[in-house]
Design an enzyme around this catalytic site. Structure first.
Site, mmCIF file in Angstrom:
data_model
loop_
_atom_site.group_PDB
_atom_site.id
_atom_site.type_symbol
_atom_site.label_atom_id
_atom_site.label_comp_id
_atom_site.label_asym_id
_atom_site.label_seq_id
_atom_site.Cartn_x
_atom_site.Cartn_y
_atom_site.Cartn_z
ATOM 1 N NE ARG A 18 55.527 -134.143 -23.807
ATOM 2 C CZ ARG A 18 55.179 -132.881 -24.018
ATOM 3 N NH1 ARG A 18 55.299 -131.996 -23.070
ATOM 4 N NH2 ARG A 18 54.695 -132.498 -25.172
ATOM 5 C CD GLU A 32 51.671 -127.194 -49.139
ATOM 6 O OE1 GLU A 32 52.100 -128.266 -48.709
ATOM 7 O OE2 GLU A 32 51.358 -126.233 -48.401
ATOM 8 C CG HIS A 65 59.355 -122.955 -46.920
ATOM 9 N ND1 HIS A 65 60.394 -123.352 -46.117
ATOM 10 C CD2 HIS A 65 58.268 -123.637 -46.471
ATOM 11 C CE1 HIS A 65 59.948 -124.237 -45.227
ATOM 12 N NE2 HIS A 65 58.665 -124.420 -45.421
ATOM 13 C CE LYS A 88 49.027 -126.026 -45.407
ATOM 14 N NZ LYS A 88 50.156 -126.795 -45.911
ATOM 15 C CE LYS A 148 58.129 -123.682 -41.513
ATOM 16 N NZ LYS A 148 56.889 -124.451 -41.674
ATOM 17 C CG ASP A 206 63.540 -122.629 -45.154
ATOM 18 O OD1 ASP A 206 63.098 -123.517 -45.905
ATOM 19 O OD2 ASP A 206 63.091 -121.476 -45.132
ATOM 20 C CG HIS A 207 61.710 -128.606 -45.823
ATOM 21 N ND1 HIS A 207 60.748 -127.844 -45.227
ATOM 22 C CD2 HIS A 207 61.137 -129.126 -46.935
ATOM 23 C CE1 HIS A 207 59.638 -127.914 -45.939
ATOM 24 N NE2 HIS A 207 59.844 -128.686 -46.997
ATOM 25 C CG ASP A 242 52.949 -123.372 -42.799
ATOM 26 O OD1 ASP A 242 53.667 -123.930 -41.951
ATOM 27 O OD2 ASP A 242 52.438 -123.973 -43.759
ATOM 28 C CE LYS A 292 61.278 -128.333 -50.945
ATOM 29 N NZ LYS A 292 60.510 -129.564 -50.968
#
Ligand code: BG6
Length: 512
Positions: free
Chosen positions: A66, A238, A262, A362, A170, A199-200, A257, A204
């Site tokens: 946008r 993480e 994952h 996290k 996602k 799904d990254h 998440d 990997k």
């Protein structure tokens, strides 16, 4: 009569490595191109494919969003995201292929203009109507974009040899109902063969390597079952907090998440049966069967098999960091989980009785993703007075990131008295063995979309099973509100309750 295919000669392993196909020319349209993901991951990954010479000679990348921006402004931003990789000439060349168009996603005029633009670009770049449409906008816009794409005739390629593929970032829904609704909306316009749900983690290298490890080696399969394996643990920790994503994360939480996609993908790869071939559907069939075999905890069982936590203020690497509720954009009374741990049971012949412990959070002490497979103790000890349980069990560790590699811990005679033994480790280090760092996951995934290979993308049925498992847990947690939410200081391995989850079973977390 069926004929047997004639194999003229056997292809060597070395030749196979060089056989990576170079995709045909194509145009890539990124919806949501002014966003963070485009500049952090998508453009650098596409550029890395140029450097590796696997992007087709003819291609273009058209960013759409946008925000009003000229091609030159978009290109300047794109240049920043490439850093210093490659030569200035290579960067200039790539940047020339990056173009931009501003438009309102809800307005049919945007799609009409886009259509004309693509027709022109297809001529210039000889892309013959081959288009990747990449949805990287807020998910609430997916349905209307797809609907507009359908009404303006984007789903089918007109040219000979053309194709159209839709990539969906996602999160894919936020519950079973919303994921199925989204699927239905996509299927009104695109066929399943055209849909690539990202799904990254699947891109990997170390995740793909799980398949090689399990199915290109003969020695593990005989012991890969409940007879020899005691437990499997998957940790995705993480050290970062919610960062600037509170708007999304506070509605989502760790289960949606990280687990729904994952962690469950990692579990599926570890637990699946050998597929009949390395084809997209054969691999995905087996992964889906794992999800279909999950035991579903209900009511009270959910409380016993799950832990949820939220980080409070603490310190990571000596830096003081605020608690989750004090982060920008987070509600002051938020009960969103930033940590979760689950005990999952897969009820099939291979895994009956073997718990899979999954945790992710996290603001943990460090960034580490790993899968640990602990084998059973020896059945009986000949090294008396040492008893069987006192002899450490073998532990196989897949280090997904960082310091990618695989290690196996086993018992060895320690120099000294006759009965002295200790645990030692055999280690494979990815970087040391291959002399390179693992490539960016998105690069692999882009390449596969261009080649039309869906192996590393989530299939609709797998996703439905995953939501079916999580929905009752999410609902129960929502009903309980703050009750049952445990707090942990930033910089710790999660709440005490996560340790107790394993202690109840006589086990402990095995993070390296
Ligand atoms: C994303 C999540 O899918 O994965 C993020 O939305 C998370 O919250 C990220 O930080 C982790 O990815 P990686 O590749 O850094 O482990």
């Amino acid at each position: 009569m069926p004929t047997t295919p004639v194999v003229s000669r056997v292809i060597t392993k070395e030749e196979l490595c060089l056989m990576e196909q170079v995709p045909s020319s194509c145009g890539i349209v990124i919806f949501g191109a002014s966003g963070d993901l485009t500049h952090r991951k998508l453009l650098p990954s596409l550029y890395s494919l140029v450097l590796e010479k696997v992007l087709p000679k003819q291609y273009y990348i058209l960013g759409l969003a946008r925000t009003a921006m000229s091609d030159a402004e978009f290109q300047a931003k794109a240049r920043e995201s490439l850093g210093s990789a490659g030569t200035p000439a290579q960067r200039d060349e790539f940047i020339r292929h990056c173009l931009y168009m501003a438009g309102d996603y809800q307005d049919i005029k945007t799609y009409m203009t886009l259509k004309q633009k693509l027709a022109g670009l297809d001529q210039v770049y000889e892309t013959q109507g081959r288009h990747i449409l990449y949805l990287s906008t807020p998910p609430s816009l997916y349905e209307s974009i797809v609907q507009q794409l359908g009404s303006s005739g984007f789903a089918e390629s007109r040219g000979e040899g053309g194709w159209v593929r839709l990539v969906v970032e996602k999160p894919f829904g936020s519950s079973l109902a919303t994921a199925e609704h989204l699927n239905q909306s996509l299927h009104k316009v695109f066929r399943e063969k055209q849909i690539y749900r990202i799904d990254h983690y699947l891109g990997k290298e170390t995740v793909q390597n799980i398949l090689m490890f399990r199915f290109a080696n003969a020695i593990y399969e005989p012991v890969w079952n409940q007879k020899y394996i005691d437990q499997v643990q998957i940790t995705a920790a993480e050290s970062v907090g919610v960062e600037h994503r509170a708007g999304y994360y506070d509605q989502s939480g760790a289960l949606r998440d990280m687990f729904q996609n994952h962690l469950f993908q990692l579990m599926s790869l570890i637990a699946m049966e050998p597929p009949s071939s390395f084809s997209a559907d054969a691999v995905r069939d087996e992964k889906t069967k794992v999800m279909a075999s999950l035991c579903f905890p209900q009511g009270q069982q959910i409380d016993e098999a799950t832990v949820r936590g939220q980080y409070e203020a603490g310190a990571i690497d000596d830096e003081v960091v605020p608690g989750y509720r004090k982060e920008d954009g987070v509600r002051a009374d938020s009960t969103t989980e930033t940590f979760a741990a689950l005990r999952v049971n897969i009820d099939n012949w291979r895994w009956h009785g073997v718990p899979f412990y999954l945790r992710s959070g996290k603001r943990m002490p460090k960034r580490v993703t790993e899968i640990t497979v602990q084998f059973k103790h020896v059945p009986s000890s000949i090294f008396r007075p040492l008893m069987a349980e006192q002899i450490s069990a073998n532990v196989l560790n897949f280090r997904i990131q960082p310091n990618e590699g695989i290690s196996l811990q086993f018992e060895a005679k320690h120099p000294g008295p006759k009965l002295c033994m200790s645990s030692v480790t055999m280690h494979f280090d990815y970087e040391e063995a291959f002399g390179i760092k693992p490539p960016e996951a998105y690069a692999r995934l882009f390449q596969d979309v261009m080649l039309g290979d869906q192996t590393l993308f989530s299939r609709q049925d797998w996703l439905s099973h995953s939501w079916t498992f999580l929905d009752p847990i999410i609902e129960r947690w929502a009903e309980q509100k703050g009750k049952g939410l445990a707090f942990y200081p930033a910089g710790s391995w999660g709440p005490r309750e996560a340790d107790e989850l394993l202690q109840k079973d006589g086990r402990q977390w095995l993070t390296t």
